[in-house]
Design an enzyme around this catalytic site. Structure first.
Site, PDB file in Angstrom:
ATOM      1  CB  ALA A  16      -0.928   0.002   1.210  1.00  0.00           C
ATOM      2  NE  ARG A  21      12.253   5.032   1.712  1.00  0.00           N
ATOM      3  CZ  ARG A  21      12.400   4.055   2.599  1.00  0.00           C
ATOM      4  NH1 ARG A  21      13.577   3.830   3.145  1.00  0.00           N
ATOM      5  NH2 ARG A  21      11.377   3.279   2.935  1.00  0.00           N
ATOM      6  CE  LYS A  28       8.636   0.544  -2.018  1.00  0.00           C
ATOM      7  NZ  LYS A  28       9.505   0.730  -0.843  1.00  0.00           N
ATOM      8  N   GLY A  83       1.561   2.706   8.286  1.00  0.00           N
ATOM      9  CA  GLY A  83       2.660   1.809   8.652  1.00  0.00           C
ATOM     10  C   GLY A  83       2.357   0.350   8.377  1.00  0.00           C
ATOM     11  N   GLY A 108       5.623  -6.207  -0.970  1.00  0.00           N
ATOM     12  CA  GLY A 108       5.609  -5.902  -2.397  1.00  0.00           C
ATOM     13  C   GLY A 108       6.904  -5.316  -2.905  1.00  0.00           C
ATOM     14  N   GLY A 144      15.455  -2.628   9.589  1.00  0.00           N
ATOM     15  CA  GLY A 144      15.292  -2.798  11.026  1.00  0.00           C
ATOM     16  C   GLY A 144      16.362  -3.761  11.509  1.00  0.00           C
TER      17      GLY A 144
HETATM   18  C1  UD1 Z   1      10.344  -2.376   6.632  1.00  0.00           C
HETATM   19  C2  UD1 Z   1      10.532  -2.828   8.068  1.00  0.00           C
HETATM   20  C3  UD1 Z   1      12.025  -2.974   8.350  1.00  0.00           C
HETATM   21  C4  UD1 Z   1      12.621  -3.972   7.381  1.00  0.00           C
HETATM   22  C5  UD1 Z   1      12.308  -3.587   5.941  1.00  0.00           C
HETATM   23  C6  UD1 Z   1      12.715  -4.725   5.052  1.00  0.00           C
HETATM   24  C7  UD1 Z   1       8.697  -1.949   9.426  1.00  0.00           C
HETATM   25  C8  UD1 Z   1       8.269  -0.900  10.370  1.00  0.00           C
HETATM   26  N1  UD1 Z   1       9.950  -1.859   8.965  1.00  0.00           N
HETATM   27  O1  UD1 Z   1      10.933  -1.110   6.490  1.00  0.00           O
HETATM   28  O2  UD1 Z   1      12.237  -3.426   9.667  1.00  0.00           O
HETATM   29  O3  UD1 Z   1      14.020  -4.051   7.584  1.00  0.00           O
HETATM   30  O4  UD1 Z   1      10.896  -3.353   5.754  1.00  0.00           O
HETATM   31  O5  UD1 Z   1      12.578  -4.372   3.709  1.00  0.00           O
HETATM   32  O6  UD1 Z   1       7.952  -2.864   9.142  1.00  0.00           O
HETATM   33  N2  UD1 Z   1       3.364  -0.716   3.384  1.00  0.00           N
HETATM   34  C9  UD1 Z   1       2.001  -0.771   3.448  1.00  0.00           C
HETATM   35  N3  UD1 Z   1       1.343   0.117   4.234  1.00  0.00           N
HETATM   36  C10 UD1 Z   1       1.976   1.048   4.984  1.00  0.00           C
HETATM   37  C11 UD1 Z   1       3.382   1.081   4.931  1.00  0.00           C
HETATM   38  C12 UD1 Z   1       4.048   0.187   4.125  1.00  0.00           C
HETATM   39  O7  UD1 Z   1       1.375  -1.608   2.790  1.00  0.00           O
HETATM   40  O8  UD1 Z   1       1.306   1.808   5.678  1.00  0.00           O
HETATM   41  C13 UD1 Z   1       4.084  -1.670   2.513  1.00  0.00           C
HETATM   42  C14 UD1 Z   1       4.897  -0.976   1.438  1.00  0.00           C
HETATM   43  O9  UD1 Z   1       4.148  -0.853   0.238  1.00  0.00           O
HETATM   44  C15 UD1 Z   1       6.079  -1.912   1.255  1.00  0.00           C
HETATM   45  C16 UD1 Z   1       6.205  -2.621   2.587  1.00  0.00           C
HETATM   46  O10 UD1 Z   1       4.988  -2.414   3.275  1.00  0.00           O
HETATM   47  O11 UD1 Z   1       5.825  -2.864   0.253  1.00  0.00           O
HETATM   48  C17 UD1 Z   1       7.373  -2.083   3.413  1.00  0.00           C
HETATM   49  O12 UD1 Z   1       7.226  -0.689   3.612  1.00  0.00           O
HETATM   50  P1  UD1 Z   1       8.473   0.273   3.599  1.00  0.00           P
HETATM   51  O13 UD1 Z   1       7.979   1.642   3.888  1.00  0.00           O
HETATM   52  O14 UD1 Z   1       9.292   0.061   2.402  1.00  0.00           O
HETATM   53  O15 UD1 Z   1       9.258  -0.259   4.900  1.00  0.00           O
HETATM   54  P2  UD1 Z   1      10.799  -0.176   5.191  1.00  0.00           P
HETATM   55  O16 UD1 Z   1      11.131   1.226   5.617  1.00  0.00           O
HETATM   56  O17 UD1 Z   1      11.573  -0.735   4.090  1.00  0.00           O
HETATM   57 CA    CA Z   2      11.102  -1.366   2.029  1.00  0.00          CA
END
Ligand code: UD1
Ligand code: CA
Length: 458
Positions: A16, A21, A28, A83, A108, A144
């Site tokens: 989502a 970035r 993305k 999140g 994703g 993380g």
């Molecule tokens: C996340 C992890 C991090 C891990 C990394 C691995 C968390 C808080 N952090 O960070 O520990 O090392 O992935 O790649 O989980 N997404 C949603 N809804 C949201 C936010 C994100 O569906 O509200 C989805 C994004 O589309 C993406 C995935 O979740 O596909 C990860 O989100 P992203 O913001 O890339 O997390 P990272 O900062 O990479």
């Molecule tokens: Ca990520």
């Protein structure tokens, strides 16, 4: 590897996020690795693994994502992206998950996770209710960090919340989590936004689990490629290069030669026989099959095509939706469009375009021609500069050249038209009606000779 279990498993794929970035108008997860949207890689992996159901959480650009991704059983909307923890809450609130005993959370933006690793993670979850996949990375910046006690997860700290001591931890959270659905529901209900990003972190469930004396099992992978997430374009191209390297290594093991394994891109499924040779800067897309001994010259793009044993494609060809029988020869500089079929030993040379053209065995179109909506028999010779005039502005019409026809250079074949077996069309003829078998068809315009003629002067 396929997953076998008595339990019902659901894959929840988070997709989502906006992907700020990436600095892109495209969500993305629709950005591509090896020609396929990253989210589709994750979905395909889950489907091929054999989970009972695949749920994807979408939000940013949801419509666009849904229209471009296939094989998802149910879509969950996360209207505000609060999140990863919030995304999983949204999924768990959906009826689709009511029947799932276990969930595996996927991302994703982590397209290259392997089935074998997911199986290890899921097996650990079936034994211990909760499991996390981590990777010991040479540089864990951005991920993380996983804190452990006695080889179990005690917590995961996000990069932006980590102390300098925590930042030196190399054990990176891949994000992949497998859990009993019931336990996940309990753990996820008590998340808070008390962190640097003001979001609900999925990763906070591990400290909760540890506090409740049910710390997650730690599953490790040493394959950094499968554990790599894509947050920006630099990471995207790094992952693309690593993935291409993997594909090429596998093909070399199967007996394919590359002039330079770093200068070829494979975006889809490539199947090769023995002793195939692929020169530099070749792009192969979709389903491509190359038979034994096929040679592909430099700077070619080949998509969704079958090229049988011993055929040779010279440099700078664009080939799409084509089937070549054995021992054909194409190029340099040929464009074969969808529906082109060449029978054994046929030749298409430079600056020739074909489309919906069946070219019989040992027939030749060697120079500067357009052949579309045409059926050529065997041993037909099409001279330089021949054009099939197949389009009348509204409809397409067919040109048929029977066996052993010879078309002189610079001729136009105004379709629909048939040239009968063995006939010859003289150079420069515009053929507007059918030609019978065994004749010479020629537009009669004799040359004129002017003696004593003087060239114009300035
Ligand atoms: C996340 C992890 C991090 C891990 C990394 C691995 C968390 C808080 N952090 O960070 O520990 O090392 O992935 O790649 O989980 N997404 C949603 N809804 C949201 C936010 C994100 O569906 O509200 C989805 C994004 O589309 C993406 C995935 O979740 O596909 C990860 O989100 P992203 O913001 O890339 O997390 P990272 O900062 O990479
Ligand atoms: Ca990520």
């Amino acid at each position: 590897m396929r997953w076998r279990s008595e339990k019902r498993w659901c894959a929840v794929i988070l997709a989502a996020g906006k992907g700020t970035r990436m600095r892109s108008h495209l969500p993305k997860v629709l950005h591509r690795i090896a020609g396929k949207p990253m989210l589709q890689h994750a979905v395909d992996t889950a489907v091929e693994l054999g989970v009972n159901q695949v749920v994807a959480v979408v939000g940013h650009g949801a419509q666009q994502v849904r229209s471009q991704i296939h094989r998802v059983d149910s879509w969950v909307e996360q209207t505000e992206q609060n999140g990863t923890g919030h995304a999983v809450q949204c999924a768990l609130a959906d009826r689709a998950l009511d029947s799932a005993d276990f969930c595996v959370v996927m991302y994703g933006d982590m397209p290259l996770i392997s089935q074998d690793t997911l199986v290890r993670l899921m097996q650990a979850a079936e034994m211990e209710s909760l499991a996390l996949l981590a990777c010991d990375m040479s540089d864990a910046t951005g991920y993380g960090r996983v804190r452990t006690t006695e080889n179990r997860v005690s917590s995961v700290v996000e990069q932006s919340d980590a102390s300098s001591a925590e930042l030196s931890i190399r054990l990176a959270n891949t994000g992949f989590v497998a859990a009993e659905t019931r336990l996940l529901r309990t753990l996820i209900s008590s998340l808070s936004t008390d962190n640097a990003q003001g979001e609900l972190y999925l990763t906070d469930i591990f400290a909760n689990a540890h506090a409740q004396q049910t710390p997650a099992a730690l599953v490790l992978t040493d394959n950094e490629t499968e554990a790599t997430g894509v947050n920006d374009r630099r990471q995207q191209v790094q992952l693309e290069r690593r993935y291409q390297r993997q594909i090429v290594e596998r093909l070399m093991e199967q007996g394919v030669s590359f002039a330079d394994p770093q200068r070829v891109d494979i975006r889809g499924e490539l199947r090769c026989g023995r002793d195939v040779f692929i020169d530099v800067d070749v792009v192969l897309e979709g389903n491509v099959e190359l038979g034994d001994g096929v040679e592909i010259g430099p700077f070619c793009r080949i998509a969704d095509s079958r090229i049988a044993a011993g055929s040779r494609v010279d440099s700078h060809c664009a080939i799409d939706g084509v089937s070549l029988a054995a021992a054909c020869s194409v190029g340099p500089f040929a464009r074969l469009r969808p529906g082109t079929e060449m029978a054994e030993g046929a030749k298409v040379g430079n600056f020739v375009e074909t489309k919906q053209a069946k070219i019989g065995a040992s027939s030749k179109i060697n120079h500067l021609s357009y052949v579309g909506d045409a059926v050529l028999g065997e041993r037909v010779n099409v001279g330089a500069g021949t054009i099939t005039c197949n389009y009348d502005g509204a409809n397409k019409h067919r040109t048929t050249l029977e066996d052993d026809v010879f078309i002189g250079s610079n001729s136009q074949l105004v379709a629909p038209v048939t040239v009968g077996r063995g006939s010859t069309v003289g150079a420069g003829t515009t053929v507007t009606r059918d030609v019978e078998e065994g004749v010479l068809e020629v537009e009669h315009r004799d040359n004129k000779t002017v003696r004593g003629w003087v060239r114009p002067q300035k």
